[in-house]
Design an enzyme around this catalytic site. Structure first.
Site, PDB file in Angstrom:
ATOM      1  N   HIS A  28       0.699   1.656  -8.908  1.00 18.88           N
ATOM      2  CA  HIS A  28       1.118   2.742  -8.014  1.00 18.88           C
ATOM      3  C   HIS A  28       2.361   3.434  -8.578  1.00 18.88           C
ATOM      4  O   HIS A  28       2.463   4.658  -8.568  1.00 18.88           O
ATOM      5  CB  HIS A  28       1.461   2.197  -6.617  1.00 18.88           C
ATOM      6  CG  HIS A  28       0.293   1.645  -5.853  1.00 18.88           C
ATOM      7  ND1 HIS A  28       0.278   0.369  -5.325  1.00 18.88           N
ATOM      8  CD2 HIS A  28      -0.898   2.189  -5.513  1.00 18.88           C
ATOM      9  CE1 HIS A  28      -0.866   0.165  -4.688  1.00 18.88           C
ATOM     10  NE2 HIS A  28      -1.605   1.242  -4.801  1.00 18.88           N
ATOM     11  N   LYS A  52      -7.216  -2.936  10.116  1.00 18.87           N
ATOM     12  CA  LYS A  52      -7.009  -3.774   8.929  1.00 18.87           C
ATOM     13  C   LYS A  52      -6.047  -4.904   9.255  1.00 18.87           C
ATOM     14  O   LYS A  52      -5.246  -4.807  10.179  1.00 18.87           O
ATOM     15  CB  LYS A  52      -6.442  -2.927   7.788  1.00 18.87           C
ATOM     16  CG  LYS A  52      -7.523  -2.245   6.968  1.00 18.87           C
ATOM     17  CD  LYS A  52      -6.987  -1.850   5.606  1.00 18.87           C
ATOM     18  CE  LYS A  52      -8.068  -1.257   4.727  1.00 18.87           C
ATOM     19  NZ  LYS A  52      -7.528  -0.838   3.418  1.00 18.87           N
ATOM     20  N   ARG A 101      -8.554   4.424 -11.578  1.00 22.08           N
ATOM     21  CA  ARG A 101      -8.406   3.368 -12.580  1.00 22.08           C
ATOM     22  C   ARG A 101      -9.633   3.247 -13.457  1.00 22.08           C
ATOM     23  O   ARG A 101      -9.554   2.961 -14.639  1.00 22.08           O
ATOM     24  CB  ARG A 101      -8.155   2.019 -11.896  1.00 22.08           C
ATOM     25  CG  ARG A 101      -6.825   1.925 -11.204  1.00 22.08           C
ATOM     26  CD  ARG A 101      -6.799   0.764 -10.255  1.00 22.08           C
ATOM     27  NE  ARG A 101      -7.808   0.930  -9.207  1.00 22.08           N
ATOM     28  CZ  ARG A 101      -7.889   0.188  -8.118  1.00 22.08           C
ATOM     29  NH1 ARG A 101      -7.040  -0.790  -7.951  1.00 22.08           N
ATOM     30  NH2 ARG A 101      -8.801   0.413  -7.204  1.00 22.08           N
ATOM     31  N   SER A 139      -3.806  -4.190  -5.470  1.00 22.11           N
ATOM     32  CA  SER A 139      -3.004  -4.965  -4.514  1.00 22.11           C
ATOM     33  C   SER A 139      -3.746  -6.246  -4.137  1.00 22.11           C
ATOM     34  O   SER A 139      -3.146  -7.311  -3.984  1.00 22.11           O
ATOM     35  CB  SER A 139      -2.746  -4.145  -3.249  1.00 22.11           C
ATOM     36  OG  SER A 139      -2.078  -2.957  -3.561  1.00 22.11           O
TER      37      SER A 139
END
Ligand code: PNS
Length: 187
Positions: A28, A52, A101, A139
């Site tokens: 990030h 979440k 990515r 993450s």
């Protein structure tokens, strides 16, 4: 507002970098650095999602990111709920920055960018590629590796490593975190 101020305001570019940031990683940070080379201001916008079950609360994530960017006045941290494009418009950002990515990120990002464009054609999505050394970083993997006793140094800012240690202690727990299949991409 003077003519000069008006001109400054118009020329001031702000991008929103949205995400969960649970926790923020060096991948990030790489994207934020690239964002700062193109835009005057980057607002890191943490999604508040009651569905979440994050490792760090929104308040903790805000504090972690604030500490990471202390002294960098071109980076702001904020939270949002609801539609991202509405948030972007509210804070005066005309650009959403997302990191790409790998090809696996592409489909989800493509859908999201086109939906956001449909919702608000004035907001443009810009994709940036992190350094290759971060192309595998997420993450989710950071949390898993740390919980299983692996080293995360060099993958996250020092404050995240410290917070992980505070959360789990220096001895990792014996059982791995539950593997939840995320609906979006692997963050
Ligand atoms: O870090 P993440 O989980 O990849 O970030 C996903 C995020 C926060 C960018 C995305 O879930 C989002 O923008 N949510 C806000 C709700 C919204 O605007 N949905 C419609 C866009 S398709």
């Amino acid at each position: 507002m003077t003519a000069r101020n008006r001109e400054d305001h118009r020329n001031h570019s702000r991008a929103v970098f949205p995400g969960s940031f649970d926790p923020i990683t060096n991948g990030h940070l790489d994207i934020i650095g690239r964002g700062l080379s193109v835009f005057d201001q980057v607002t890191i916008a943490i999604l508040v999602n009651p569905e979440k079950h994050p490792l760090f609360t929104v308040e903790e994530r805000v504090a972690i990111i604030r500490e990471t960017f202390r002294g960098e006045d071109r980076v702001e941290v904020d939270t949002f709920s609801g539609l991202l494009v509405d948030y972007a418009e509210r804070v005066g950002a005309s650009v959403i920055v997302r990191g790409l990515r790998a090809i696996s990120d592409f489909e989800y990002e493509f859908q999201m960018a086109l939906m956001n464009r449909r919702l608000n054609p004035r907001i443009e999505t810009v994709f940036m590629m992190p350094a290759e050394s971060y192309s595998y970083l997420s993450s989710r993997l950071v949390k898993e590796v740390f919980q299983l006793g692996g080293k995360v140094r060099g993958l996250v800012p020092p404050v995240v490593e410290r917070r992980l240690r505070e959360r789990y202690g220096s001895t990792p727990p014996s059982s791995p975190p539950p593997r939840r299949r995320a609906r979006g991409r692997r963050t």
